[in-house]
Design a protein around this motif. Structure first.
Motif, PDB file in Angstrom:
ATOM      1  N   ASP A   1       0.838  -1.202   0.000  1.00  0.00           N
ATOM      2  CA  ASP A   1       0.000   0.000   0.000  1.00  0.00           C
ATOM      3  C   ASP A   1       0.872   1.252   0.000  1.00  0.00           C
ATOM      4  OD1 ASP A   1      -2.460   1.315  -0.075  1.00  0.00           O
ATOM      5  OD2 ASP A   1      -2.580   1.467   2.110  1.00  0.00           O
ATOM      6  N   LEU A   2       1.900   1.252  -0.828  1.00  0.00           N
ATOM      7  CA  LEU A   2       2.849   2.362  -0.860  1.00  0.00           C
ATOM      8  C   LEU A   2       2.136   3.641  -1.317  1.00  0.00           C
ATOM      9  CD1 LEU A   2       5.945   2.732  -0.371  1.00  0.00           C
ATOM     10  CD2 LEU A   2       6.171   2.711  -2.875  1.00  0.00           C
ATOM     11  N   PRO A   3       2.205   4.716  -0.518  1.00  0.00           N
ATOM     12  CA  PRO A   3       1.482   5.945  -0.857  1.00  0.00           C
ATOM     13  C   PRO A   3       2.265   6.827  -1.834  1.00  0.00           C
ATOM     14  CG  PRO A   3       2.527   6.227   1.264  1.00  0.00           C
ATOM     15  CD  PRO A   3       2.838   4.813   0.816  1.00  0.00           C
ATOM     16  N   PHE A   4       2.624   6.258  -2.978  1.00  0.00           N
ATOM     17  CA  PHE A   4       3.387   7.001  -3.977  1.00  0.00           C
ATOM     18  C   PHE A   4       2.871   6.617  -5.355  1.00  0.00           C
ATOM     19  CE2 PHE A   4       6.962   7.403  -6.973  1.00  0.00           C
ATOM     20  CZ  PHE A   4       7.250   8.754  -6.817  1.00  0.00           C
ATOM     21  N   ALA A   5       2.473   7.634  -6.133  1.00  0.00           N
ATOM     22  CA  ALA A   5       1.998   7.423  -7.506  1.00  0.00           C
ATOM     23  C   ALA A   5       0.979   6.274  -7.538  1.00  0.00           C
ATOM     24  CB  ALA A   5       3.193   7.173  -8.422  1.00  0.00           C
ATOM     25  N   ASP A   6       1.190   5.299  -8.425  1.00  0.00           N
ATOM     26  CA  ASP A   6       0.222   4.200  -8.580  1.00  0.00           C
ATOM     27  C   ASP A   6       0.813   2.864  -8.125  1.00  0.00           C
ATOM     28  OD1 ASP A   6       2.077   3.812 -10.588  1.00  0.00           O
ATOM     29  OD2 ASP A   6       0.659   4.024 -12.250  1.00  0.00           O
ATOM     30  N   TYR A   7       1.640   2.920  -7.076  1.00  0.00           N
ATOM     31  CA  TYR A   7       2.352   1.722  -6.631  1.00  0.00           C
ATOM     32  C   TYR A   7       1.621   0.932  -5.544  1.00  0.00           C
ATOM     33  CZ  TYR A   7       6.364   3.093  -9.433  1.00  0.00           C
ATOM     34  OH  TYR A   7       7.181   3.413 -10.484  1.00  0.00           O
ATOM     35  N   SER A   8       0.408   1.327  -5.175  1.00  0.00           N
ATOM     36  CA  SER A   8      -0.335   0.550  -4.189  1.00  0.00           C
ATOM     37  C   SER A   8      -1.077  -0.591  -4.879  1.00  0.00           C
ATOM     38  CB  SER A   8      -1.339   1.418  -3.429  1.00  0.00           C
ATOM     39  OG  SER A   8      -2.176   0.609  -2.629  1.00  0.00           O
ATOM     40  N   TRP A   9      -0.592  -1.817  -4.671  1.00  0.00           N
ATOM     41  CA  TRP A   9      -1.249  -3.006  -5.220  1.00  0.00           C
ATOM     42  C   TRP A   9      -2.627  -3.160  -4.578  1.00  0.00           C
ATOM     43  CZ3 TRP A   9       2.055  -8.142  -5.530  1.00  0.00           C
ATOM     44  CH2 TRP A   9       1.439  -9.047  -6.396  1.00  0.00           C
ATOM     45  N   MET A  10      -2.724  -2.829  -3.291  1.00  0.00           N
ATOM     46  CA  MET A  10      -3.993  -2.921  -2.586  1.00  0.00           C
ATOM     47  C   MET A  10      -5.025  -1.991  -3.200  1.00  0.00           C
ATOM     48  SD  MET A  10      -2.805  -3.140   1.417  1.00  0.00           S
ATOM     49  CE  MET A  10      -4.491  -3.388   2.007  1.00  0.00           C
ATOM     50  N   ALA A  11      -4.635  -0.738  -3.462  1.00  0.00           N
ATOM     51  CA  ALA A  11      -5.571   0.222  -4.042  1.00  0.00           C
ATOM     52  C   ALA A  11      -5.996  -0.191  -5.441  1.00  0.00           C
ATOM     53  CB  ALA A  11      -4.937   1.615  -4.069  1.00  0.00           C
ATOM     54  N   TYR A  12      -5.067  -0.758  -6.197  1.00  0.00           N
ATOM     55  CA  TYR A  12      -5.395  -1.226  -7.549  1.00  0.00           C
ATOM     56  C   TYR A  12      -6.513  -2.266  -7.499  1.00  0.00           C
ATOM     57  CZ  TYR A  12      -4.999  -3.170 -12.203  1.00  0.00           C
ATOM     58  OH  TYR A  12      -5.295  -3.600 -13.473  1.00  0.00           O
ATOM     59  N   LEU A  13      -6.392  -3.251  -6.624  1.00  0.00           N
ATOM     60  CA  LEU A  13      -7.420  -4.286  -6.535  1.00  0.00           C
ATOM     61  C   LEU A  13      -8.702  -3.753  -5.909  1.00  0.00           C
ATOM     62  CD1 LEU A  13      -5.331  -7.454  -5.567  1.00  0.00           C
ATOM     63  CD2 LEU A  13      -6.257  -6.830  -7.810  1.00  0.00           C
ATOM     64  N   ALA A  14      -8.577  -2.812  -4.982  1.00  0.00           N
ATOM     65  CA  ALA A  14      -9.773  -2.194  -4.411  1.00  0.00           C
ATOM     66  C   ALA A  14     -10.553  -1.454  -5.493  1.00  0.00           C
ATOM     67  CB  ALA A  14      -9.393  -1.251  -3.274  1.00  0.00           C
ATOM     68  N   ASN A  15      -9.844  -0.787  -6.388  1.00  0.00           N
ATOM     69  CA  ASN A  15     -10.493  -0.105  -7.506  1.00  0.00           C
ATOM     70  C   ASN A  15     -11.224  -1.080  -8.416  1.00  0.00           C
ATOM     71  OD1 ASN A  15     -10.754   2.651  -8.090  1.00  0.00           O
ATOM     72  ND2 ASN A  15      -8.551   2.899  -8.314  1.00  0.00           N
ATOM     73  N   ALA A  16     -10.768  -2.319  -8.430  1.00  0.00           N
ATOM     74  CA  ALA A  16     -11.398  -3.364  -9.250  1.00  0.00           C
ATOM     75  C   ALA A  16     -12.562  -4.034  -8.536  1.00  0.00           C
ATOM     76  CB  ALA A  16     -10.353  -4.407  -9.642  1.00  0.00           C
ATOM     77  N   GLY A  17     -12.913  -3.536  -7.347  1.00  0.00           N
ATOM     78  CA  GLY A  17     -14.085  -4.053  -6.654  1.00  0.00           C
ATOM     79  C   GLY A  17     -13.807  -5.011  -5.525  1.00  0.00           C
ATOM     80  N   TYR A  18     -12.527  -5.249  -5.216  1.00  0.00           N
ATOM     81  CA  TYR A  18     -12.183  -6.171  -4.131  1.00  0.00           C
ATOM     82  C   TYR A  18     -12.111  -5.438  -2.798  1.00  0.00           C
ATOM     83  CZ  TYR A  18     -11.267  -9.806  -7.539  1.00  0.00           C
ATOM     84  OH  TYR A  18     -11.417 -10.738  -8.537  1.00  0.00           O
ATOM     85  N   ASP A  19     -12.467  -6.137  -1.751  1.00  0.00           N
ATOM     86  CA  ASP A  19     -12.261  -5.653  -0.378  1.00  0.00           C
ATOM     87  C   ASP A  19     -10.917  -6.229   0.052  1.00  0.00           C
ATOM     88  OD1 ASP A  19     -12.549  -4.633   2.144  1.00  0.00           O
ATOM     89  OD2 ASP A  19     -14.209  -5.920   2.736  1.00  0.00           O
ATOM     90  N   VAL A  20      -9.917  -5.353   0.170  1.00  0.00           N
ATOM     91  CA  VAL A  20      -8.522  -5.792   0.245  1.00  0.00           C
ATOM     92  C   VAL A  20      -7.944  -5.517   1.633  1.00  0.00           C
ATOM     93  CG1 VAL A  20      -6.263  -5.636  -0.855  1.00  0.00           C
ATOM     94  CG2 VAL A  20      -8.332  -5.178  -2.194  1.00  0.00           C
ATOM     95  N   PHE A  21      -7.344  -6.553   2.218  1.00  0.00           N
ATOM     96  CA  PHE A  21      -6.722  -6.456   3.534  1.00  0.00           C
ATOM     97  C   PHE A  21      -5.254  -6.864   3.426  1.00  0.00           C
ATOM     98  CE2 PHE A  21     -11.194  -7.124   4.180  1.00  0.00           C
ATOM     99  CZ  PHE A  21     -11.539  -6.417   5.323  1.00  0.00           C
ATOM    100  N   ALA A  22      -4.449  -6.391   4.366  1.00  0.00           N
ATOM    101  CA  ALA A  22      -3.049  -6.818   4.469  1.00  0.00           C
ATOM    102  C   ALA A  22      -2.694  -6.904   5.944  1.00  0.00           C
ATOM    103  CB  ALA A  22      -2.120  -5.843   3.756  1.00  0.00           C
ATOM    104  N   VAL A  23      -2.005  -7.977   6.331  1.00  0.00           N
ATOM    105  CA  VAL A  23      -1.705  -8.223   7.742  1.00  0.00           C
ATOM    106  C   VAL A  23      -0.206  -8.138   7.994  1.00  0.00           C
ATOM    107  CG1 VAL A  23      -1.605 -10.754   7.411  1.00  0.00           C
ATOM    108  CG2 VAL A  23      -2.055  -9.796   9.702  1.00  0.00           C
ATOM    109  N   ASP A  24       0.161  -7.509   9.114  1.00  0.00           N
ATOM    110  CA  ASP A  24       1.543  -7.561   9.612  1.00  0.00           C
ATOM    111  C   ASP A  24       1.655  -8.743  10.573  1.00  0.00           C
ATOM    112  OD1 ASP A  24       2.294  -5.309   8.240  1.00  0.00           O
ATOM    113  OD2 ASP A  24       2.204  -3.961   9.966  1.00  0.00           O
TER     114      ASP A  24
END
Length: 369
Positions: free
Chosen positions: A78-101
């Motif tokens: 979820d890198l907050p730079f340009a279009d490098y957030s893989w999470m945001a990309y999939l969220a834009n495609a309609g997915y509910d996206v989570f990531a765990v530490d």
């Protein structure tokens, strides 16, 4: 098979268009889990869970990202730079996206042993000028793969319960491969599809002979990565012109330190990560018995996970599958110039179980004819 230049351009435009859509919500969650890690066994600890979603969550389109051995999930995916957030990309495609530490990473619980520089390996003790007589409190990893599986299971159950779902998709990077796919092999009823970037898989071949491996130093509970470490490691895998942007590197480093205030306060500042103690692993038998549809990526210049090992996983894994050789990419492919090709392929896989309309094939993406 080489992806044609026309298709590559089309995928890139599709990805860029997707990233230009409406604003995506970012929600942070905390998951309680009874730890099975050696450093915190039996204690209830909290895991940090990042969510990206647009609009009303869809219980049939759930994704959980699992990070690798060093970088926490919110930085990795979820890198907050340009279009490098893989999470945001999939969220834009309609997915509910989570990531765990996992335990010991990012904003999740950190074992106390990770605050003590005496618990570093010999080389890193020397870098931080730790006194020779400083006795470590732990001389082996603070976590294990089994404790990681326990954390993954807690995150999966949290997401499924939160969204009233029955299955989700797993996306993982590097050591996240054994974590996510190893757990999925034991719980196939809860997983729809998997996407694995540079999964750290070993089936008995393609490892350097013992004589070529470094002599182990004093055992350590955790390790660190400094700015200079990251520069050296990344640049050693980036021979292509413009393979990554300086702005991307700067954002990665800034977010790493933001996720670790203790490490950021050291001199030199560093990102801390647990050492995973040796123990039961993600075996060839587990891979062969896995029938979950799996897409796997390997960067052309990956210097951390041997691309042949990922090809071996393609051979071994039991379900529908695609292997992608991603051009001009290192171990950090999601932060590099061909990241949108990878993001688009991952979306097609999650949507349809194909890449470029195909499955059960080995493909090349990003290469010119």
């Amino acid at each position: 098979m080489r992806l044609s230049g026309l298709i590559a351009v089309g995928l890139t435009l599709l990805a860029s268009s997707a990233m230009a859509q409406n604003q995506i919500a970012s929600n942070d969650h905390h998951v309680n889990v009874v730890s099975t890690a050696p450093s915190e066994k039996g204690q209830t600890v909290q895991l940090f869970l990042r969510e990206r979603v647009k609009g009303t969550p869809d219980a049939g389109k759930l994704v959980l990202f699992v990070h690798g051995a060093g970088t926490p999930a919110e930085v990795s995916f979820d890198l907050p730079f340009a279009d490098y957030s893989w999470m945001a990309y999939l969220a834009n495609a309609g997915y509910d996206v989570f990531a765990v530490d996992m335990e010991g990473y990012g904003r999740s619980a950190r074992p106390a042993a990770m605050n003590d520089k005496c618990n570093l390996n010999d080389a890193q003790r020397a870098e931080y000028k730790v006194a020779a007589d400083c006795k470590p409190t732990m001389t082996s990893g603070v976590t294990t793969l089994v404790s990681d599986w326990n954390d993954v299971g807690a995150a999966v159950d949290y997401v499924l319960n939160l969204r009233h779902g029955t299955k989700l998709n797993l996306v993982a990077w590097s050591q996240g491969g054994p974590r996510a796919a190893g757990w999925a092999a034991q719980h196939p009823d809860k997983v729809n599809r998997m996407v694995l970037l540079a999964p750290a898989y070993f089936n008995g071949t393609s490892r350097p002979p013992a004589a070529a491996q470094p002599t182990p130093s004093r055992g350590s509970a955790f390790n660190v990565q400094t700015h200079d470490d990251l520069v050296k490691l990344w640049n050693g895998q980036a021979p292509c012109p413009g393979q990554y942007e300086q702005g991307t590197f700067d954002s990665v480093w800034k977010e790493m330190l933001a996720s670790d205030p203790v490490g950021a306060s050291w001199n030199p500042p560093a990102r801390r990560a647990p050492v995973t103690a040796r123990g039961p692993g993600w075996t060839q038998k587990m891979a062969k018995n896995t029938k979950i549809a799996t897409l796997m990526f390997s960067g052309q210049h990956d210097g951390q996970v041997n691309p042949q090992n990922v090809r071996n996983l393609y051979t071994d894994i039991g379900g529908d599958k695609v292997f992608v050789d991603l051009a001009c990419s290192s171990h950090n492919a999601m932060w590099e110039k061909n990241h949108l090709l990878m993001f688009a392929a991952s979306r097609e896989w999650l949507d349809k179980g194909t890449v470029n309309g195909q499955k059960n094939v080995m493909l090349k993406l990003g290469y010119s004819k």
